[in-house]
Write an enzyme that holds these catalytic residues in place. Structure first.
Site, mmCIF file in Angstrom:
data_model
loop_
_atom_site.group_PDB
_atom_site.id
_atom_site.type_symbol
_atom_site.label_atom_id
_atom_site.label_comp_id
_atom_site.label_asym_id
_atom_site.label_seq_id
_atom_site.Cartn_x
_atom_site.Cartn_y
_atom_site.Cartn_z
ATOM 1 N N TYR A 20 -1.773 -1.457 10.435
ATOM 2 C CA TYR A 20 -1.924 -1.702 9.026
ATOM 3 C C TYR A 20 -0.551 -1.074 8.317
ATOM 4 O O TYR A 20 0.049 -1.663 7.513
ATOM 5 C CB TYR A 20 -2.993 -0.853 8.583
ATOM 6 C CG TYR A 20 -3.287 -1.041 6.946
ATOM 7 C CD1 TYR A 20 -3.692 -2.083 6.447
ATOM 8 C CD2 TYR A 20 -2.975 -0.038 6.163
ATOM 9 C CE1 TYR A 20 -3.965 -2.368 5.056
ATOM 10 C CE2 TYR A 20 -3.329 0.023 4.843
ATOM 11 C CZ TYR A 20 -3.444 -1.206 4.388
ATOM 12 O OH TYR A 20 -3.684 -1.160 2.893
ATOM 13 N N SER A 66 0.829 -1.349 0.173
ATOM 14 C CA SER A 66 -0.105 -0.053 0.243
ATOM 15 C C SER A 66 0.850 1.215 0.130
ATOM 16 O O SER A 66 2.049 1.289 0.219
ATOM 17 C CB SER A 66 -0.915 0.001 1.280
ATOM 18 O OG SER A 66 -1.657 1.275 1.657
#
Length: 256
Positions: free
Chosen positions: A155, A142
Site C-alpha cells: 500500500y 494517502s
C-alpha cells in the site's frame, strides 16, 4: 450559482465511502456525476441513494483492466458529452504483514488497482480534457504516499507511486489548462480502516483504532465529508492556479 454548475464529474471507487460522499457533494454543487466501481450491487445502492440529489449514472468496471477503463470513459462521454472533473479515487488496502511475509500476488494486486488503475484512468481521460482545453484531475493517494509505515509495504509503495504519476501528468498537460493534483488523507472512517484495524490488531480492532487516533493531533479519524470538501475545492474554479500539488488532509499528522 453552484460551484460545479453544469460540469461533468467522473468518480472511480464511486460506491465506497469517500467516493459516494464526494458524489453527493458534487451533485449538490450542480455537477452531473458518473460513478465507477467494481461492485454492481454497491453501485446500484449508491445510485438509489444519490438519485434524489441530481443526475447520476453508474458503470461497473475493474479499473486495472484497460478495456473497462475505455468503457467507463466512453459511457461518460456518450451520456454527458465530456469530462470536466476526474476523481481518480479507486484503491485497495492489501494485506497487513511485514514486508518479508507479503505474498507477491498480494503485492501485484495492490499495485494493479492503486497504480495501474490510476495510470489507465489518466491515460484515457486526459486526452478528452486536453482537447477541450480544461479539466481537473484529483488522484487519491494517502499520508502513506508521503511517509513510511510498517506492515503495509504494498500500500505504501502504491501510494508513493500515485505522487509520481500526479507530478508527471501535471507537467505534461499544464499547457492545455488541465490540472492534476493528489490528496493525502489520514485514516478515514470507512470500510478500509475497519479492514486495516483488524489486520493491525486481530484480537482487538478497537484498540488499533484508538492507537491510530492518538497519532492524529486533532484526535480523530477523518470523515468522508472532510475529504469531499477538499476534493470539491480542487475540482472547482477556485483552484485554477493549483497543479502538481500534494494536499495533506491529515488532522495535523504532518506537524508531528
Amino acid at each position: 450559482m453552484s460551484r460545479l454548475d453544469g460540469k461533468v464529474a467522473l468518480i472511480t471507487g464511486g460506491a465506497g465511502g469517500i467516493g459516494k460522499v464526494t458524489a453527493k457533494t458534487f451533485l449538490k454543487e450542480g455537477a452531473k456525476v458518473v460513478l465507477v466501481d467494481l461492485s454492481e450491487q454497491a453501485l446500484q445502492e449508491a445510485k438509489a441513494e444519490l438519485d434524489a440529489h441530481g443526475d447520476v449514472e453508474i458503470v461497473q468496471a475493474d479499473v486495472s483492466k484497460e478495456d473497462d477503463v475505455k468503457n467507463y470513459v466512453k459511457k461518460t462521454v456518450d451520456r454527458f458529452g465530456t469530462i470536466d472533473i476526474f476523481f481518480n479515487n479507486a484503491g485497495i488496502e492489501g494485506k497487513v504483514a511485514p514486508l518479508v511475509e507479503q505474498k507477491l500476488e498480494d503485492f501485484d494486486q495492490v499495485m494493479s488497482v492503486n497504480v495501474r488503475g490510476v495510470f489507465l484512468g489518466l491515460q484515457h481521460v486526459l486526452p478528452i480534457m486536453t482537447k477541450q482545453g480544461h479539466g481537473s484531475v484529483i488522484n487519491t493517494s494517502s499520508v502513506a504516499g508521503l511517509n513510511g509505515s510498517p506492515n503495509v509495504s504494498p500500500y505504501i509503495t502504491s501510494k508513493h507511486a500515485v505522487v509520481g504519476l500526479t507530478k508527471a501528468a501535471a507537467v505534461e498537460v499544464a499547457n492545455a489548462n488541465v490540472r492534476v493534483n493528489s490528496i493525502h488523507p489520514s485514516p478515514v472512517n470507512t470500510r478500509m480502516m475497519r479492514s486495516l484495524e483488524a489486520g493491525f490488531s486481530p484480537e482487538n480492532a478497537e484498540a488499533a483504532q484508538a492507537e491510530l487516533e492518538k497519532s492524529i493531533p486533532l484526535g480523530r479519524y477523518g470523515e468522508s465529508s472532510d475529504i469531499a470538501q477538499l476534493v470539491l475545492f480542487l475540482a472547482s474554479d477556485e483552484s485554477t492556479f493549483i497543479t502538481g500539488s500534494q494536499y495533506r488532509i491529515d488532522g495535523g499528522m504532518a506537524a508531528l
